[in-house]
Structures are given as C-alpha cells and as structure tokens.
Design a protein around this motif. Structure first.
Motif, PDB file in Angstrom:
ATOM      1  N   ALA A 217       0.893  -1.438   0.027  1.00  0.00           N
ATOM      2  CA  ALA A 217       0.031  -0.153  -0.136  1.00  0.00           C
ATOM      3  C   ALA A 217       1.059   1.120   0.049  1.00  0.00           C
ATOM      4  N   VAL A 218       2.003   1.187   0.778  1.00  0.00           N
ATOM      5  CA  VAL A 218       3.051   2.357   1.035  1.00  0.00           C
ATOM      6  C   VAL A 218       4.342   1.883   0.855  1.00  0.00           C
ATOM      7  N   GLY A 219       5.328   2.507   0.099  1.00  0.00           N
ATOM      8  CA  GLY A 219       6.668   2.336   0.356  1.00  0.00           C
ATOM      9  C   GLY A 219       7.505   3.512   0.622  1.00  0.00           C
ATOM     10  N   ALA A 220       8.141   3.504   1.714  1.00  0.00           N
ATOM     11  CA  ALA A 220       8.710   4.481   2.209  1.00  0.00           C
ATOM     12  C   ALA A 220      10.209   4.424   2.506  1.00  0.00           C
ATOM     13  N   PHE A 221      10.874   5.388   2.314  1.00  0.00           N
ATOM     14  CA  PHE A 221      12.506   5.513   2.292  1.00  0.00           C
ATOM     15  C   PHE A 221      12.929   6.464   3.451  1.00  0.00           C
ATOM     16  N   THR A 222      13.645   6.019   4.197  1.00  0.00           N
ATOM     17  CA  THR A 222      14.405   6.865   5.356  1.00  0.00           C
ATOM     18  C   THR A 222      15.397   7.468   4.895  1.00  0.00           C
ATOM     19  N   ASN A 223      16.687   6.805   4.746  1.00  0.00           N
ATOM     20  CA  ASN A 223      18.205   7.552   4.398  1.00  0.00           C
ATOM     21  C   ASN A 223      19.112   6.327   4.009  1.00  0.00           C
TER      22      ASN A 223
END
Length: 509
Positions: A217-223
């Motif tokens: 549903a969501v793909g997220a990138f921190t660092n």
C-alpha cells in the motif's frame, strides 16, 4: 543455559488455518516454470516452505541453491514429511525423486509469487506499509503502527524487534521473513482480522526475494549510510537494492529527501519529506525539553499543518516522524490519530531511557552504524549538561570497514568512550575491538575524550555507570532491544537495558 545456534529457526512460523489448495500445474504456469511429471499436474499444493524440518503434508518444498549446500539435498526428507512437489533449479531437479518438480532458473526469485498464490495473495487483503533505508526503519514502522491503532485499525507489525499479530508478540529471526513465511504470516494476519501491517524491508529482503509477491500500500525510504558492505559490494549497489521497493510495487511512495540518496528516488507522484529544504512535508518550530521530548509543527500539501509531540529525542526522529506522517496522510489517516500515535509511541532499544532514580541520564540505543552512532550522540549532546560516556562495540562477521569509522564517530562525541564487545559471533573479539580503537585513537587528542577498552560488556557498562556523575549521560549503544550476545556460535542471555539497570542499582547500593 546458552543456546547453541544451528543455522535454523527452532520453531515453525505461523500459517493460516485454512488455504484453498492450488494445482501444481497452475503454480508452474504462474511463474513460467517447467513441470516434470505432467501426468501428475493435478497434485494439489496447500502450503510452501524452504525448510525441510517445517514441511507439512501438502507442501511445496523450495529447494534453493546455497553457497555451501543445495536445498535439494534435503528434498528426500521433505518428501518423507509430506511434501507433494518441489521448486528448484536444473541442478536440484536431478536430486529429486517421487514428486512433481517445478524447474526454474531462478527459483528464489519466483518463490514469493508462488507462496502468494498458495496463500491467497494476502497483501491484496491487508494493507502493507513497507519502510526501507539504513536507519529509522524500526522507529518509523512503530510510529505508523501507533497512529493506525489510534485511528481504530487492527494492526500487525513485522520487523527487527518483534512481529506482532493483533497484540500477540512473536520473536523476529530476520528483519524481513523469508518469502513463504512472510506470505503465510500475512495470511494469518488477515485471518485474524488485521487490516494494516507496518513492515521493515531490509536490503537483504529485496535482493533475496523475500518480499516477492507482496503488493505494498505504501513504500517509504528513510535514509542511506554505510552498512552491510559485507553483503553489497559498494554503496551504489546497496542503494540500487533499496530502490527496488520503488519499482512500482507500492501504490504510494514516500521518500525522505534529506541527504544525497533520497532525491534519486523521486518521480512524479512521490510524496517527499525533509527536515531541511523543500518537500511536501516539512517541520518548523522544533523544540526540545531538558528530558529529550520534542515538539514541532508539521506542514503538508495544500496548507495542512498541525502540532506534533514526540517522546523520542534527536533530529533524526523528527525526520522519521515526518516520513510516518507523509505515509499516513497519503492513506487518509486523520491528523488527530496521527498526533495521538506519535505522542504515545515507544520503541524498544531506540533511545530508550533507563531510569532507576539516578542523578544522570542513561540511554540504550540500537545504533550500530557510523552515521547512526553520530546521530545518537549528537542528540544526547544537545540536551546534556554534563559529560557523554559511551559504551560501544561492533558485531562480528559483518561489515568490517565500518568498525574504525564507528570508533572515530564515538570518540569525537564522547568525553569517555568504553570500547567493548557486541556480538563477536565467529570472530576474535580482540581483533574487532582493535579495529574500533584504530579509528578512535586516530582522532587527535584535542578532539576526543578518554578511550578505554573493556572487552566484557557487562563490566564495560558497570565501568561507565561508575564514571557517571550528576548531569552526565551514559549511552550504551549497538545492541538495543536484543536479549542475547553471540560469542563463538553460542548465544548467551544478555540485555543492555537490564544490565544497565542492574549496574545503576548496584552503584546506588
């Protein structure tokens, strides 16, 4: 008693109580595999595993090629336990007898899709929130889950610290489970009424196909910062692997664009967040209390803004919170639920306070990468009135290049640095410490504090506590939430939190 590691999971992962069996011929078609014994194409598969000791009757056994042995060497054991079909490559197929074989040149790459088909494509029924990056994955998933709970959702969690299904806690053997285990776990979560799952997605999981067959549903990138260069040949390969989460498998993509790597993931429709510079989500008015709690105002698309309170210290946690906010807002979660979730979130072993009534601050943190060590110590320095006393080690059988860098970062930011053992695993602990000391002692005398070497981690923590005075901050870094220390293949019970608390009580007595 310490437990001897044998390279396997002691207990079988959970599976759904019901599945709709799938003909082996349909599975072959799904991944374009060659099916031997076409006269047995009607055989029904009701489960998938890549561990022979976990086979149940009706399973497809995935016999994958390995660096030392081939999984097909265990196929006979799997068939004896009830496996009705085997997935493998051409080399493995020659070792299998008695059951239909799905032959594919890259069996690991298609295992996730096969498992998803057998378990009913569970990620189409449960919203999966995937978070990748070097640091902050655990914290961000906890933030997302906390806000989803506050919004009334039935949540699950998959990550480094733990796996949770509707409040039931399971241990985590891997940050991201192997593909069949993950698909089965998502099916169990759906079966138990879970609506949303927050999940850490490691580079190993992406490279090794563990999240194959998962729709996010969501793909997220921190660092991104140096880590896992024992697995990846260089930082560019590490980044490209992380970038696979943003290849279209996630319906919404949210990226922190602080630093050099995040901006490379941005394309039309990407939601961006940043603590500095321009982005869809930014923060202003960051204020820190004497005990480390933070507040700020989050600003988003269309003039949206609201106040946020965090118990977690450090500018990096403002970035993690903004990333969580970007994900949650994009999926329509109410701002009041977001605020409540962020206000109440607690993350085991991440900037975790240990309070036994002492007159100094004691913190346990999982920071085990150079950049993470620097960020953690900068965060405590910002609110410290006294000295910073750090206990730090490096893990064995992992990226060796980061050891002197971690020693250097800690020495520059500590008034007293105690170099100790982490999880030496199969390496000589003294050699690991020596590499850290080279980095620490390479810092000019005027730019660092005292550096002490104490191999025994329990004694190192006790030494740090004994050095502490009113207003100081003791930071025990590297192991965080872990409850064991692996030395020469044996895991001994060990908790930084408990050991630090015991040392503080002992010093008080």
């Amino acid at each position: 008693m310490p437990a001897k590691l044998e390279g396997k999971v002691a207990t079988a992962p959970p599976r759904p109580s019901r599945t709709q069996p799938v003909p082996v011929s349909e599975l072959a078609t799904t991944v374009d595999a060659h099916l031997t014994a076409p006269d047995r194409a009607h055989v029904l598969v009701s489960g998938v595993t890549l561990r022979a000791q976990h086979v149940r009757p009706g399973d497809l056994f995935a016999a994958l090629p390995g660096t030392r042995v081939h999984g097909a060497d265990f196929a006979a054991r799997a068939v004896e336990a009830g496996a009705v079909a085997v997935l493998t490559d051409a080399e493995g197929a020659a070792k299998v007898a008695g059951v239909p074989v799905l032959v594919h040149p890259e069996p690991r790459a298609v295992l996730g899709a096969l498992a998803a088909r057998v378990y009913g494509t569970p990620s189409s029924k449960v919203a999966v929130w995937g978070v990748t990056g070097t640091s902050g994955k655990t914290t961000t998933t906890y933030m997302i889950e906390s806000a989803l709970k506050a919004a009334g959702r039935a949540t699950g969690l998959i990550g480094t610290v733990e796996t949770r299904i509707a409040g039931e806690r399971l241990g985590s053997a891997l940050t991201t489970p192997e593909a069949p285990d993950l698909q089965a776990l998502l099916a169990v979560m759906h079966e138990r009424g879970t609506t949303d799952v927050a999940m850490e997605v490691s580079s190993h999981a992406l490279r090794l196909g563990r999240v194959g067959g998962v729709g996010f549903a969501v793909g997220a990138f921190t660092n991104l910062s140096q880590d896992h260069l024992d697995f990846h040949p260089d930082m560019e390969d590490y980044f490209r692997t992380k970038a696979e989460l943003f290849d279209g498998r996630a319906r919404v993509e949210v990226v922190c664009v602080d630093g050099e790597w995040g901006p490379r993931l941005v394309k039309p429709g990407t939601v961006t967040v940043a603590t500095t510079g321009d982005a869809d989500w930014t923060a202003t008015g960051v204020a820190v209390t004497a005990t480390g709690e933070q507040s700020f105002t989050a600003h988003g698309p269309g003039g949206v803004s609201f106040d946020v309170e965090l118990r977690l210290p450090g500018e990096f946690n403002v970035a993690n919170a903004l990333l969580a906010i970007g994900c949650l807002h994009a999926r329509g979660v109410d701002h009041e639920a977001i605020r409540a979730g962020l206000r109440d979130v607690e993350v085991p072993g991440r900037m975790q306070r240990v309070d036994e009534g002492q007159d100094f601050t004691a913190v346990v943190d999982y920071s085990h990468k150079p950049a993470a060590v620097a960020l953690a110590l900068d965060a405590v320095r910002a609110r410290a009135t006294g000295r910073i006393i750090t206990v730090l080690g490096c893990g064995g059988d992992r990226d060796t290049a980061k050891r002197p860098l971690m020693g250097e970062e800690a020495a520059r930011r500590s008034d007293v640095l105690v170099v100790t053992d982490d999880n030496p695993r199969g390496e000589d602990p003294a050699e690991i410490r020596a590499a850290m000391l080279r980095g620490a002692l390479g810092v000019p005398d005027a730019e660092r504090g005292e550096v002490v070497e104490i191999g025994d981690r329990r004694l190192a923590i006790a030494h740090a506590v004994g050095e502490a005075r009113a207003g100081d901050v003791v930071v025990v870094a590297g192991k965080g939430h872990e409850t064991g220390q692996e030395v020469a293949g044996v895991v001994h019970p060990f908790s930084d939190v408990d050991t630090l608390a015991d040392a503080i009580r002992g010093a008080a007595r």
